[in-house]
Structures are given as structure tokens and as C-alpha cells.
Design an enzyme around this catalytic site. Structure first.
Site, PDB file in Angstrom:
ATOM      1  N   ARG A 160       0.857  -1.089  -0.082  1.00 58.51           N
ATOM      2  CA  ARG A 160       0.015   0.039   0.081  1.00 58.51           C
ATOM      3  C   ARG A 160       0.874   1.346   0.044  1.00 58.51           C
ATOM      4  O   ARG A 160       0.460   2.053  -0.760  1.00 58.51           O
ATOM      5  CB  ARG A 160      -0.799  -0.082   1.288  1.00 58.51           C
ATOM      6  CG  ARG A 160      -2.484  -0.587   0.983  1.00 58.51           C
ATOM      7  CD  ARG A 160      -2.617  -1.291   2.364  1.00 58.51           C
ATOM      8  NE  ARG A 160      -1.687  -2.535   2.610  1.00 58.51           N
ATOM      9  CZ  ARG A 160      -2.089  -3.410   2.391  1.00 58.51           C
ATOM     10  NH1 ARG A 160      -2.917  -3.959   1.554  1.00 58.51           N
ATOM     11  NH2 ARG A 160      -1.026  -4.559   2.673  1.00 58.51           N
ATOM     12  N   THR A 161       1.759   1.461   0.933  1.00 55.96           N
ATOM     13  CA  THR A 161       2.615   2.748   1.053  1.00 55.96           C
ATOM     14  C   THR A 161       3.392   2.751  -0.326  1.00 55.96           C
ATOM     15  O   THR A 161       3.285   4.007  -0.925  1.00 55.96           O
ATOM     16  CB  THR A 161       3.600   2.546   2.328  1.00 55.96           C
ATOM     17  OG1 THR A 161       2.779   1.884   3.588  1.00 55.96           O
ATOM     18  CG2 THR A 161       4.224   3.703   2.464  1.00 55.96           C
ATOM     19  N   LYS A 218      27.952  -4.094  -3.969  1.00 52.67           N
ATOM     20  CA  LYS A 218      29.468  -3.902  -4.228  1.00 52.67           C
ATOM     21  C   LYS A 218      30.098  -3.477  -3.034  1.00 52.67           C
ATOM     22  O   LYS A 218      31.133  -2.932  -2.983  1.00 52.67           O
ATOM     23  CB  LYS A 218      29.622  -2.857  -5.363  1.00 52.67           C
ATOM     24  CG  LYS A 218      28.958  -3.452  -6.756  1.00 52.67           C
ATOM     25  CD  LYS A 218      29.147  -2.426  -7.667  1.00 52.67           C
ATOM     26  CE  LYS A 218      28.571  -2.766  -9.143  1.00 52.67           C
ATOM     27  NZ  LYS A 218      28.585  -1.717  -9.859  1.00 52.67           N
ATOM     28  N   ARG A 267      11.660   3.470   3.235  1.00 51.72           N
ATOM     29  CA  ARG A 267      11.316   2.467   4.383  1.00 51.72           C
ATOM     30  C   ARG A 267      12.447   1.713   4.849  1.00 51.72           C
ATOM     31  O   ARG A 267      13.136   1.072   4.038  1.00 51.72           O
ATOM     32  CB  ARG A 267      10.043   1.609   3.852  1.00 51.72           C
ATOM     33  CG  ARG A 267       9.809   0.428   4.927  1.00 51.72           C
ATOM     34  CD  ARG A 267       8.519  -0.327   4.697  1.00 51.72           C
ATOM     35  NE  ARG A 267       7.441   0.526   4.832  1.00 51.72           N
ATOM     36  CZ  ARG A 267       6.038  -0.169   4.617  1.00 51.72           C
ATOM     37  NH1 ARG A 267       5.919  -1.234   4.241  1.00 51.72           N
ATOM     38  NH2 ARG A 267       5.141   0.792   4.821  1.00 51.72           N
ATOM     39  N   HIS A 276       5.574   5.448  11.589  1.00 44.01           N
ATOM     40  CA  HIS A 276       4.967   5.297   9.902  1.00 44.01           C
ATOM     41  C   HIS A 276       4.113   6.512  10.175  1.00 44.01           C
ATOM     42  O   HIS A 276       2.755   6.622   9.816  1.00 44.01           O
ATOM     43  CB  HIS A 276       4.283   4.266   9.820  1.00 44.01           C
ATOM     44  CG  HIS A 276       3.971   3.768   8.612  1.00 44.01           C
ATOM     45  ND1 HIS A 276       3.948   4.717   7.429  1.00 44.01           N
ATOM     46  CD2 HIS A 276       3.383   2.627   8.038  1.00 44.01           C
ATOM     47  CE1 HIS A 276       3.787   4.300   6.292  1.00 44.01           C
ATOM     48  NE2 HIS A 276       3.337   2.840   6.718  1.00 44.01           N
TER      49      HIS A 276
HETATM   50  C1  NCD Z   1       1.795  -1.237   7.900  1.00 46.47           C
HETATM   51  C2  NCD Z   1       3.421  -1.024   8.076  1.00 46.47           C
HETATM   52  O1  NCD Z   1       4.148  -1.314   7.136  1.00 46.47           O
HETATM   53  O2  NCD Z   1       3.847  -0.542   9.138  1.00 46.47           O
HETATM   54  N1  NCD Z   1       1.286  -1.235   6.753  1.00 46.47           N
HETATM   55  C3  NCD Z   1       1.072  -0.348   6.033  1.00 46.47           C
HETATM   56  O3  NCD Z   1       1.937   0.678   5.508  1.00 46.47           O
HETATM   57  N2  NCD Z   1      -0.185  -0.061   5.469  1.00 46.47           N
HETATM   58  C4  NCD Z   1       1.115  -2.155   8.867  1.00 46.47           C
HETATM   59  C5  NCD Z   1       1.880  -3.598   9.057  1.00 46.47           C
HETATM   60  O4  NCD Z   1       2.810  -4.105   8.217  1.00 46.47           O
HETATM   61  O5  NCD Z   1       1.304  -4.243   9.940  1.00 46.47           O
END
Ligand code: NCD
Length: 302
Positions: A50-51, A78, A99, A127
Site C-alpha cells: 500500500r505505501t 558492491k 522505508r 509510520h
Molecule cells: C503497515 C506497516 O508497514 O507498518 N502497513 C502499511 O504501511 N499499510 C502495517 C503492517 O505492516 O502491519
């Protein structure tokens, strides 16, 4: 300006973003060339659906473009340092969406980027853009000022909960927060939830009491067990066993909402998806508008 914590979303900034998200939601086509010529890089060292895709879709819908960085195919193989990687990518783009599984990644790398960094999650810590879309969802679907919000699942390792609590604190919403977890009887709350300690109206209940409290909640915010993070287990940790059975949903207020950042596991059975209280796919959809609003704010040139 980097977006690395939900603390970066003070109330006034959130208001500006939500007004913009409303306008985008009302007429998305009007925004299709706002970020023409702009590029972001998606730099995901950890999995995402999703993100990553909603940032990508948001950028395309605003007329911009997206580069995707694949750690396993990069010069990291490398032996290049991640600081050099971030500095290099920041030469090509207008913002980085990153991320990483390490909670300290941003504090160790932010100074190397020459463009804004948007956190897409740093380990179990935060997040922030999920918090933004979660708060937007709450405000759109439950506009009343006084709300009771219950959190279930893996409160220790769910970064979405940690960030949501922070953004709620900044929002000025009048909320009662109920935290639930399977608890060791001999532990006090402060061992478990350092992040809860300065909210005036909060309560921690054992997981077994959820059915008793559920009829009082306006928002049920569920999370999955973050098993991939359990190598960091503190001694007091007891995994959640809570499953939202359909018969429990029927005990909830008819206008309550059930949220989940997704992905879900057994805690949220698919049979619930058709219940009008289930809003988690709408929540995901709102993520697109909110991320469009944020990218617009950070990247527009005028
Ligand atoms: C979440 C995350 O990555 O922290 N998912 C998201 O970004 N919608 C929740 C999860 O992974 O449980």
C-alpha cells in the site's frame, strides 16, 4: 523539510493537508499536471504494498514520475555505504520516500539527502504518513468531536499505532484511548507503553476484556502481529490472541468503524469485509488522496 515522525504533523499543517486532500478527492483530474517535471524515488529496504504503490499512484496522478530503487540489485551489493546511496539518489530526484527496518535509519542518514525525505516506516518506531491517512479517515468518517478509540493487536511493535497516537495528540481531538494487550499480570503499564504515558484520557485493559469494552468504542483500530520484528522481543512481551469474530462486531455501535492499516492476518476475518463498519479499504483509498496532498505540498514549485 523532512517528514520523519508524526510529530512533524502539527495541527495547522495537518489542516492544510486535509483541506487539500478534500479538494483532490472531490476532483482528482484537476490535479493531473501539478507536479509535471517532478520525480520522487521510492527507496524501500523493507516490503510494502500500500505505501509504496499509493505514493507511486499519487505521483502519477499529479503528473510526476517515480524511480524505484531495488536494494538487492544496487551498488550496496558492491559494498557502497547506504549514506552514499542516499546522497547519490538525492541528486536525481525531488524527494525520497524511504522505508527501512532500522528505527535509527533516518537519524543516521537524513543529513546526506539534498531533498526532502518522507518516512514510509522505520522499523517498529513510526509510520507518519499512515498516521496522516488514519487521522484523515477518522475525521471524515467520524466527524463528531468526542470519540473512544480502541487499539488491538501488536501495540508494542506496530509503528502505525505509535504514529497515530502522536498525531492524535497534536490534533486536538477529544478522545479516550483504550489500549489492549495480552499482559503479564506482574507488569505495570509503563513497562509496556512508554508512548502512552502523557495522554490525559487513556486506559489499558487486558485483552480478555475486549468484548466488555467493544460496545463503547467509536473506532476500533486493529493491527496484525508483527512477527518479523519479534527478534527484538522484550522480556514482558506476550503475543496478542485477539480475533474479531463476526458475532463480536454485532455488539459494536451501529455507526462504529473498524480500521486496519493492512496487511491483515487471522485477527480480522474476511467475513467482516461486507459489514458497514469495516472501512479498511476506504482507509487505504484515502491514503492516495492524503499522499497526493503531501507530495503537492512538498514539491510544488510556486
Ligand atoms: C503497515 C506497516 O508497514 O507498518 N502497513 C502499511 O504501511 N499499510 C502495517 C503492517 O505492516 O502491519
Amino acid at each position: 523539510m523532512h517528514i520523519l515522525s508524526a510529530d512533524d504533523f502539527h495541527a495547522h499543517f495537518t489542516e492544510i493537508l486535509f483541506e487539500r486532500a478534500d479538494k483532490i478527492k472531490f476532483c482528482p483530474e484537476q490535479w493531473c499536471s501539478e507536479l509535471k517535471g517532478k520525480i520522487i524515488a521510492n527507496v524501500f529496504y523493507e516490503e510494502s504494498t500500500r505505501t509504496r504503490l499509493s505514493f507511486e499512484a499519487a505521483m502519477y496522478k499529479l503528473g510526476g514520475k517515480v524511480l524505484t530503487y531495488f536494494p538487492e540489485k544496487s551498488s550496496q551489493k558492491k559494498g557502497e555505504s547506504s549514506q552514499d546511496t542516499i546522497k547519490t539518489i538525492s541528486q536525481y530526484v525531488d524527494a525520497l520516500v524511504i522505508r527501512h527496518s532500522d528505527k535509527d535509519f533516518f537519524s543516521e542518514h537524513k543529513e546526506y539527502s539534498e531533498v526532502p525525505i518522507i518516512s514510509a516506516g522505520n522499523g517498529p518506531d513510526e509510520h507518519p504518513t499512515q498516521a496522516l491517512l488514519d487521522l484523515y479517515t477518522i475525521k471524515k468518517l467520524k466527524p463528531e468531536r468526542e470519540l473512544t478509540i480502541m487499539f488491538t493487536g501488536d501495540l508494542t511493535f506496530s509503528r502505525t499505532i505509535h504514529s497515530l497516537i502522536k498525531i492524535i495528540k497534536h490534533s486536538g481531538l477529544d478522545v479516550k484511548l483504550i489500549y489492549t494487550q495480552a499482559l503479564h499480570e506482574d507488569r505495570t503499564v509503563s513497562h509496556l507503553y512508554p508512548f502512552t504515558m502523557d495522554m490525559p484520557n487513556e486506559e489499558v485493559i487486558p485483552e480478555k476484556d475486549i468484548p466488555e469494552y467493544l460496545p463503547k468504542v467509536d473506532v476500533l483500530y486493529m493491527t496484525r502481529k508483527q512477527t518479523e520484528r519479534w527478534r527484538l522481543l522484550p522480556a514482558f512481551f506476550v503475543p496478542s490472541k485477539f480475533i474479531l469474530k463476526p458475532e463480536l462486531v454485532e455488539t459494536m455501535k451501529s455507526d462504529a468503524i473498524i480500521m486496519h492499516p493492512l496487511p491483515r492476518k487471522e485477527e480480522l476475518p474476511q467475513e467482516i469485509d461486507d459489514n458497514p463498519r469495516a472501512v479498511y479499504f476506504t482507509q487505504a483509498k484515502f491514503g492516495l488522496y492524503v499522499r497526493m496532498a503531501l507530495l503537492w505540498f512538498l514539491l510544488r514549485s510556486d
